[in-house]
Design a protein around this motif. Structure first.
Motif, PDB file in Angstrom:
ATOM      1  N   TYR A 190      31.786  -4.471 -10.503  1.00 38.15           N
ATOM      2  CA  TYR A 190      31.027  -5.686 -10.803  1.00 38.15           C
ATOM      3  C   TYR A 190      30.746  -6.493  -9.539  1.00 38.15           C
ATOM      4  CZ  TYR A 190      32.408  -4.924 -15.704  1.00 38.15           C
ATOM      5  OH  TYR A 190      32.601  -4.401 -16.947  1.00 38.15           O
ATOM      6  N   PHE A 248      25.885  -3.558 -17.412  1.00 37.33           N
ATOM      7  CA  PHE A 248      27.218  -2.980 -17.237  1.00 37.33           C
ATOM      8  C   PHE A 248      27.827  -2.487 -18.546  1.00 37.33           C
ATOM      9  CE2 PHE A 248      26.703  -5.715 -13.541  1.00 37.33           C
ATOM     10  CZ  PHE A 248      27.110  -4.867 -12.526  1.00 37.33           C
ATOM     11  N   ASP A 273      37.447  -7.385 -12.104  1.00 35.81           N
ATOM     12  CA  ASP A 273      36.448  -6.340 -11.943  1.00 35.81           C
ATOM     13  C   ASP A 273      36.966  -5.120 -12.706  1.00 35.81           C
ATOM     14  OD1 ASP A 273      34.689  -4.386 -11.110  1.00 35.81           O
ATOM     15  OD2 ASP A 273      34.652  -5.033  -9.029  1.00 35.81           O
TER      16      ASP A 273
END
Length: 353
Positions: free
Chosen positions: A113, A87, A318
């Motif tokens: 996420y 990520f 997130d």
């Protein structure tokens, strides 16, 4: 002064008027394009500021996204490194920021996420639900607020005006989540002798099809819409009432009455159109907010829209999903404000000159 001198002075004055009239005309013709360019430039700057804010602001939220992705299970340093690399969390902050800005310009808001799906896809999936809820409420509270605001202003000081204004101020000051919870307790759970009439939350029961499905969604829609209308209509009412009161002492209304026009016609044809400018501003701001939805109301009623998705993303946090939603919310408001600014000269020719 001789007649020759008078003719010279008169000619110079005439030439001066022509010289000054041409630039004024040019300024009038070129004023609106400059006005539009200035508003569009301001919108672009605002969008960039939102992009920067959305990246850095939510990194102040406590919480570790990597721990959430591992489900709290003990993992090795190598596994954590893999998650961070996947990520982009292993990159320096400035590199994460530049990468985020470049991708955002191409419409890529990153990957969620918690859902492991593109942020744009999650927003597109939840957007229709939010538009259904907030769009329905927007139409109702705008129409109700404008109608009652007009009636209250035209009969200001009377019992109806005092009742409408007092009720609007009371409801406008109530927190939407508190009113939503109260409606759930009274009309969903039920309080003797009132039975539970509506669902406590969600958008559908999940067992209906066709017309039965439409009615089921409408049944779930009632309480959140009532909550939004009750809280929001007061603002439109008060703005409309104030703008119309400012117009009511104008000479053109006296002239219209002197011509023998009915009071109702004077209000609809003359007073209300000239009092629209502040209301138009408010309508466009609220229209932009329909995309954002109302986070607290959607959360209270478990409505599967952008507001509920934003609350869910904040709890992780997130970051890509929160950033993407924040950018979309702000962009919708900026876009509607800019559109309102561009329409102002059509309602009032003095604007943009």
């Amino acid at each position: 002064m001789s007649s020759a001198t008078g003719r010279v002075v008169g000619k110079r004055a005439e030439d001066g008027e022509r010289a000054s009239a041409a630039p004024r005309g040019q300024r009038t013709r070129s004023g609106y394009p400059r006005y539009v360019a200035g508003k569009l430039a301001g919108a672009v700057v605002s969008l960039f500021a939102v992009l920067v804010t959305s990246f850095f602001l939510f990194r102040l939220i406590p919480g570790d996204p990597v721990k959430f992705m591992t489900g709290g299970r003990p993992v090795s340093a190598e596994q954590l490194a893999v998650y961070k690399e996947e990520f982009g969390l292993d990159l320096p902050l400035w590199e994460q920021f530049t990468d985020y800005c470049v991708k955002a310009l191409t419409g890529d808001l990153g990957t969620s996420y918690q859902f492991h799906a593109p942020v744009v896809d999650k927003i597109t999936e939840a957007l229709p639900n939010t538009l259904l809820l907030t769009g329905t409420a927007f139409v109702l509270y705008t129409a109700l607020g404008a109608f009652l605001g007009t009636r209250s202003a035209w009969r200001h000081g009377g019992p109806g005006d005092r009742l409408n204004t007092g009720l609007a101020l009371t409801l406008y000051s109530i927190p939407s989540f508190w009113l939503g919870l109260l409606l759930i307790i009274v009309l969903s759970v039920g309080v003797d002798p009132i039975p539970g009439l509506f669902p406590t939350g969600g958008m559908e029961s999940g067992r209906e099809e066709g017309l039965a499905y439409v009615l089921d969604v409408a049944h779930h829609l009632v309480l959140p819409v009532v909550t939004l209308v009750a809280v929001e209509y007061g603002q439109t009412l008060l703005v409309t009432r104030s703008a119309l009161l400012d117009e009511m002492g104008s000479d053109y209304l006296t002239t219209a009455r002197a011509k023998g026009l009915r009071d109702d016609l004077v209000r609809r044809r003359h007073a209300v159109p000239n009092a629209l400018l502040p209301t138009v501003t408010l309508v466009f701001v609220n229209l932009g907010r329909t995309v954002a939805g109302v986070i607290l109301v959607e959360t209270v009623f478990s409505w599967p829209g952008l507001g509920g998705l934003f609350y869910q993303a904040l709890s992780v946090p997130d970051l890509p999903l929160v950033q993407g939603l924040f950018f979309v919310f702000a962009a919708a408001v900026i876009l509607m404000n800019t559109l309102a600014d561009l329409l102002y000269p059509m309602l009032d020719p003095r604007v943009g000159r």
